[in-house]
Enzyme design. Structure first.
Site, PDB file in Angstrom:
ATOM      1  N   GLY A   1     -32.036 -19.817  60.014  1.00 55.93           N
ATOM      2  CA  GLY A   1     -31.155 -19.952  59.042  1.00 55.93           C
ATOM      3  C   GLY A   1     -31.611 -19.872  57.646  1.00 55.93           C
ATOM      4  O   GLY A   1     -32.463 -18.987  57.379  1.00 55.93           O
TER       5      GLY A   1
ATOM      6  N   TYR B   1     -37.431 -12.617  61.914  1.00 58.75           N
ATOM      7  CA  TYR B   1     -36.814 -13.680  61.698  1.00 58.75           C
ATOM      8  C   TYR B   1     -36.723 -14.345  62.936  1.00 58.75           C
ATOM      9  O   TYR B   1     -36.378 -13.868  64.030  1.00 58.75           O
ATOM     10  CB  TYR B   1     -35.429 -13.391  61.218  1.00 58.75           C
ATOM     11  CG  TYR B   1     -34.224 -14.342  61.232  1.00 58.75           C
ATOM     12  CD1 TYR B   1     -34.534 -15.788  60.511  1.00 58.75           C
ATOM     13  CD2 TYR B   1     -33.452 -14.435  62.068  1.00 58.75           C
ATOM     14  CE1 TYR B   1     -33.338 -16.713  60.709  1.00 58.75           C
ATOM     15  CE2 TYR B   1     -32.488 -15.517  62.371  1.00 58.75           C
ATOM     16  CZ  TYR B   1     -32.650 -16.735  61.855  1.00 58.75           C
ATOM     17  OH  TYR B   1     -31.735 -17.836  61.803  1.00 58.75           O
TER      18      TYR B   1
ATOM     19  N   ASN C   1     -27.654 -17.324  69.652  1.00 61.60           N
ATOM     20  CA  ASN C   1     -26.935 -16.650  68.216  1.00 61.60           C
ATOM     21  C   ASN C   1     -26.086 -15.659  68.661  1.00 61.60           C
ATOM     22  O   ASN C   1     -26.289 -14.425  68.464  1.00 61.60           O
ATOM     23  CB  ASN C   1     -28.237 -16.105  67.274  1.00 61.60           C
ATOM     24  CG  ASN C   1     -27.805 -15.966  65.938  1.00 61.60           C
ATOM     25  OD1 ASN C   1     -26.914 -16.386  65.602  1.00 61.60           O
ATOM     26  ND2 ASN C   1     -28.738 -15.295  65.265  1.00 61.60           N
TER      27      ASN C   1
ATOM     28  N   ARG D   1      19.432 -12.513  74.253  1.00 62.39           N
ATOM     29  CA  ARG D   1      19.662 -11.052  73.804  1.00 62.39           C
ATOM     30  C   ARG D   1      18.410 -10.476  73.088  1.00 62.39           C
ATOM     31  O   ARG D   1      18.170  -9.298  73.462  1.00 62.39           O
ATOM     32  CB  ARG D   1      20.983 -10.757  72.622  1.00 62.39           C
ATOM     33  CG  ARG D   1      21.269  -9.684  72.397  1.00 62.39           C
ATOM     34  CD  ARG D   1      22.470  -9.288  71.572  1.00 62.39           C
ATOM     35  NE  ARG D   1      23.062 -10.548  70.740  1.00 62.39           N
ATOM     36  CZ  ARG D   1      23.421 -10.680  69.557  1.00 62.39           C
ATOM     37  NH1 ARG D   1      23.057  -9.493  68.804  1.00 62.39           N
ATOM     38  NH2 ARG D   1      23.982 -11.868  68.938  1.00 62.39           N
TER      39      ARG D   1
END
Length: 515
Positions: free
Chosen positions: A67, A60, A202, A286
């Site tokens: 994508g 890939y 990426n 407080r």
């Protein structure tokens, strides 16, 4: 911000701390591991990618499109052009640009992730990022355009583009064309190898860089808000016993107890007993340890999330050169950073809200135990035309409101994009940018309070309701530091410049907040 200066940060076969990222951001030099075995471990990943190409393997982002285009095969004659196209078509960022400091942090985060040796990049690529850091050649990176998965693609494309000699950089105080700076310094642009464009872009480096810087500022603000609370208590003639050690032992959140201890040490409550007619101060005094303490107690988990991401391989695919595996996954997803930043902006905005309430008390003669309205130092008939901190308090309300508005969690606004490939995204970079804005606004609120509480304590001393000698060294030091820039406000004058100067000092960590 209270860490000592570090001048050299090492990368490669060691974990980085977020403080080291901050040091790089502020100008420290980078030193890449030069041991032969380390260099070989990096080169092995690049060679493995080459071997897959030689065998016509399918990887890939190397032999496919990106994508949703992962089903598109890329011919071997084009694979060497693919990284350049990835960087170029992502050159669409908009909005303001990150500062040089922020961009240096981005470079450090990306270098550290790639230096783990799980991304298939060459040692030469790591060396080039090291060189850019050490020459202070910094990419001009637009802030907008990342959805936080697949990582910070668009902003990181500006780092990739600079490596190949394109787009713009900050250099020697000017914004210049990268090609021009390279020509001036005789630097040869890189040609990105297969997978290197994807490895650079990426990942989660932008959101992680911002998270490191945000953490540094947030932990400082926790200390500073504790100091401001002590000063507010003195201004209001408050009950110092609200911060008693025995009291806080009954509710043992460690961060909350740390805040109470800091305030207690600032007040020296044995010398400052309750001297108002109220048995209990209002909540903004407080309950201050309970409010600031949420941030203080959250800091450890935020550090864990940020530093784990910082020291991770967070691109896709992961390259296991030793086992000769290409592992396709989703490590670019920035969910942990998104959660840390959404949480941090909530706790920091609560500091702004706390100080805003303290400011409202000290300004109002109905609640401030005998001080003039708006802490005006004008005397006699001139008091009629002087308004002290009235407008500053309005500004504090505006800054606080904007900070609170920005606490909406970005991570719940995932959008499906990129042909529904990126159908669930982290929004981590937007969360981090929101957090930076909340920090800026809260620092503005804190700056106003430092001036106002210094004025209030001086008023108490002048009215002989507080003895200067009874102040703890820590509070006395803060008063002295503030008074170096800020003269007692006896007549109305514009306060913008001293407010800006005070914000700058907060962001540089120059107010001493340790005991």
């Amino acid at each position: 911000m209270t860490q000592p200066a570090v001048n050299l940060i090492e990368f490669g076969q060691r974990s980085l701390t977020l403080e080291e990222v901050v040091a790089i951001a502020k100008g420290a030099q980078a030193k890449l591991n030069r041991q032969p075995d380390y260099q070989e471990s990096i080169q092995k990943g690049a060679r493995f990618i080459d071997s897959l190409l030689a065998e016509e393997g399918v990887v890939y982002g190397v032999t496919t499109g990106y994508g949703d285009s992962c089903t598109v095969a890329v011919g071997l004659d084009l694979v060497h052009e693919l990284p350049l196209h990835l960087s170029r078509f992502h050159g669409c960022g908009l909005g303001d640009t990150f500062s040089e400091m922020q961009a240096r942090a981005v470079m450090a985060c990306r270098l550290n992730s790639l230096a783990l040796g799980k991304s298939g990049v060459s040692y030469e690529l790591l060396q080039r990022i090291e060189t850019l850091l050490n020459l202070n050649i910094v990419p001009v990176i637009p802030q907008e355009g990342s959805v936080g998965a697949s990582g910070d693609l668009t902003p990181l494309s500006y780092l990739a583009a600079v490596l190949v000699g394109e787009r713009e950089v900050f250099y020697q105080g000017k914004r210049q064309a990268t090609a021009q700076v390279y020509a001036q310094l005789s630097i040869t642009p890189l040609t990105l190898r297969p997978k290197e464009g994807l490895a650079l872009m990426n990942g989660t480096a932008v959101m992680t860089a911002l998270a490191c810087l945000a953490y540094d500022r947030a932990q400082y603000l926790a200390r500073l808000t504790s100091r401001i609370t002590a000063m507010a208590s003195l201004t209001l003639k408050g009950n110092a016993n609200h911060f008693d050690e025995i009291l806080f032992a009954a509710k043992p959140h460690p961060g909350q107890n740390q805040i109470a201890a800091w305030i207690r040490a600032d007040l020296n409550h044995h010398e400052h007993p309750r001297n108002s007619d109220r048995l209990q101060d209002r909540y903004s005094i407080r309950c201050a340890p309970h409010i600031i303490g949420v941030l203080q107690d959250a800091l450890p988990f935020m550090r864990q999330f940020i530093e784990t991401e910082l020291n991770s391989a967070n691109d896709n695919p992961i390259v296991d050169a030793e086992g000769e595996h290409i592992l396709h996954g989703g490590h670019f997803y920035g969910g942990h950073i998104a959660f840390a930043m959404d949480s941090m902006k909530n706790t920091v905005a609560n500091l702004a809200d706390l100080i805003d309430r303290q400011m409202a008390l000290v300004m109002d003669p109905k609640f401030n135990n005998g001080l003039p309205a708006n802490l005006s130092g004008a005397a006699g008939h001139r008091s009629a035309i002087n308004h002290g901190f009235k407008a500053v308090q309005i500004g504090v309300s505006a800054w606080t409101a904007e900070a609170l508005k920005n606490t909406m969690p970005a991570s719940v606004f995932s959008r499906s994009t990129e042909c529904h490939n990126q159908d669930k995204v982290s929004m981590g970079t937007i969360a981090a940018r929101d957090c930076m804005r909340v920090l800026q606004l809260t620092e503005q609120v804190a700056a106003a309070a430092l001036l106002a509480m210094t004025q209030g304590i001086h008023l108490r001393v002048s009215q002989q309701e507080l003895c200067q000698a009874s102040l703890t060294p820590s509070v006395a030091k803060t008063l002295q530091q503030v008074s170096e820039d800020f003269d007692f406000l006896s007549e109305d004058r514009p306060l913008e410049q001293v407010l800006r100067q005070t914000v700058d000092k907060i962001q540089q960590g120059l107010w001493e907040v340790c005991h």
